[in-house]
Each structure stands twice: as C-alpha cells, then as structure tokens.
Write a protein that holds these residues in place. Structure first.
Motif, PDB file in Angstrom:
ATOM      1  N   MET A   1     -24.373  45.205  -7.511  1.00 20.20           N
ATOM      2  CA  MET A   1     -24.783  45.324  -8.888  1.00 20.20           C
ATOM      3  C   MET A   1     -24.734  46.811  -9.268  1.00 20.20           C
ATOM      4  N   LYS A   2     -24.008  47.113 -10.305  1.00 18.12           N
ATOM      5  CA  LYS A   2     -23.850  48.485 -10.767  1.00 18.12           C
ATOM      6  C   LYS A   2     -25.047  48.895 -11.612  1.00 18.12           C
ATOM      7  N   ALA A   3     -25.205  50.203 -11.802  1.00 20.15           N
ATOM      8  CA  ALA A   3     -26.342  50.730 -12.555  1.00 20.15           C
ATOM      9  C   ALA A   3     -26.332  50.233 -14.000  1.00 20.15           C
ATOM     10  N   ASP A   4     -25.156  50.117 -14.603  1.00 23.14           N
ATOM     11  CA  ASP A   4     -25.075  49.618 -15.978  1.00 23.14           C
ATOM     12  C   ASP A   4     -25.557  48.173 -16.064  1.00 23.14           C
ATOM     13  N   GLU A   5     -25.255  47.393 -15.055  1.00 20.63           N
ATOM     14  CA  GLU A   5     -25.712  46.001 -15.021  1.00 20.63           C
ATOM     15  C   GLU A   5     -27.224  45.940 -14.862  1.00 20.63           C
ATOM     16  N   VAL A   6     -27.772  46.837 -14.074  1.00 18.31           N
ATOM     17  CA  VAL A   6     -29.221  46.874 -13.864  1.00 18.31           C
ATOM     18  C   VAL A   6     -29.923  47.272 -15.160  1.00 18.31           C
ATOM     19  N   ARG A   7     -29.343  48.241 -15.871  1.00 19.51           N
ATOM     20  CA  ARG A   7     -29.952  48.700 -17.130  1.00 19.51           C
ATOM     21  C   ARG A   7     -29.978  47.597 -18.182  1.00 19.51           C
ATOM     22  N   ALA A   8     -29.072  46.627 -18.077  1.00 21.54           N
ATOM     23  CA  ALA A   8     -29.017  45.521 -19.027  1.00 21.54           C
ATOM     24  C   ALA A   8     -30.132  44.497 -18.779  1.00 21.54           C
ATOM     25  N   LEU A   9     -30.766  44.552 -17.619  1.00 28.08           N
ATOM     26  CA  LEU A   9     -31.832  43.610 -17.283  1.00 28.08           C
ATOM     27  C   LEU A   9     -33.140  44.020 -17.949  1.00 28.08           C
ATOM     28  N   SER A  10     -34.017  43.044 -18.132  1.00 32.85           N
ATOM     29  CA  SER A  10     -35.343  43.340 -18.670  1.00 32.85           C
ATOM     30  C   SER A  10     -36.231  43.883 -17.550  1.00 32.85           C
ATOM     31  N   ASP A  11     -37.384  44.405 -17.929  1.00 29.57           N
ATOM     32  CA  ASP A  11     -38.308  44.963 -16.937  1.00 29.57           C
ATOM     33  C   ASP A  11     -38.765  43.899 -15.946  1.00 29.57           C
ATOM     34  N   ALA A  12     -39.043  42.698 -16.446  1.00 33.03           N
ATOM     35  CA  ALA A  12     -39.494  41.617 -15.565  1.00 33.03           C
ATOM     36  C   ALA A  12     -38.399  41.211 -14.586  1.00 33.03           C
ATOM     37  N   GLU A  13     -37.146  41.173 -15.061  1.00 36.56           N
ATOM     38  CA  GLU A  13     -36.043  40.812 -14.181  1.00 36.56           C
ATOM     39  C   GLU A  13     -35.826  41.876 -13.109  1.00 36.56           C
ATOM     40  N   ILE A  14     -35.977  43.141 -13.487  1.00 40.23           N
ATOM     41  CA  ILE A  14     -35.827  44.223 -12.509  1.00 40.23           C
ATOM     42  C   ILE A  14     -36.904  44.119 -11.446  1.00 40.23           C
ATOM     43  N   LYS A  15     -38.130  43.853 -11.870  1.00 46.35           N
ATOM     44  CA  LYS A  15     -39.232  43.723 -10.912  1.00 46.35           C
ATOM     45  C   LYS A  15     -38.968  42.561  -9.945  1.00 46.35           C
ATOM     46  N   LYS A  16     -38.472  41.459 -10.476  1.00 47.09           N
ATOM     47  CA  LYS A  16     -38.169  40.299  -9.641  1.00 47.09           C
ATOM     48  C   LYS A  16     -37.047  40.627  -8.657  1.00 47.09           C
ATOM     49  N   GLN A  17     -36.015  41.332  -9.113  1.00 43.20           N
ATOM     50  CA  GLN A  17     -34.903  41.710  -8.256  1.00 43.20           C
ATOM     51  C   GLN A  17     -35.364  42.663  -7.146  1.00 43.20           C
TER      52      GLN A  17
END
Length: 65
Positions: A1-17
């Motif tokens: 997963m690239k940084a641009d893809e990560v930035r597209a996620l919401s805060d909750a999705e990032i925490k889950k990931q």
C-alpha cells in the motif's frame, strides 16, 4: 500500500489497518522464531506498511497534511 493510498483512508480505517499490521507482525515473528517462514521479505514488507500507516496517522495528528 503506497502512501497516497493510505492518505485516502479515513482515520478509523488507518487505525484498523495499524492494528491488523501489528497482529500480522506478531504472527510473522512467531513463524520466524519457529523457522516456518518461507519468504523472509514478508517481515520487512509488513514493517514498512505499518510504518507508512503510523506516519500518515502522526501527520494528521500534527496537521501536517
């Protein structure tokens, strides 16, 4: 997963990931210790993915991006 893809996620999705990456890192570490891991690059890839997720999370906390 690239940084641009990560930035597209919401805060909750990032925490889950991040939680999933930490759990996967633990599982891989156990497999390394028991010599069951076939692809040793897998460990480095999971570490990098977790670092990307944590970096984006921290950037959002600081309001950098």
């Amino acid at each position: 997963m690239k940084a641009d893809e990560v930035r597209a996620l919401s805060d909750a999705e990032i925490k889950k990931q991040i939680e999933e990456s930490d759990q996967e890192l633990l599982n891989i570490s156990v497999r390394v210790a028991s010599r069951q891991l076939v692809n040793h690059r897998e460990l480095a890839n999971v570490k990098k993915r977790a670092a990307r997720l944590k970096t984006v999370q921290r950037q959002r906390e600081l309001g950098i991006r």
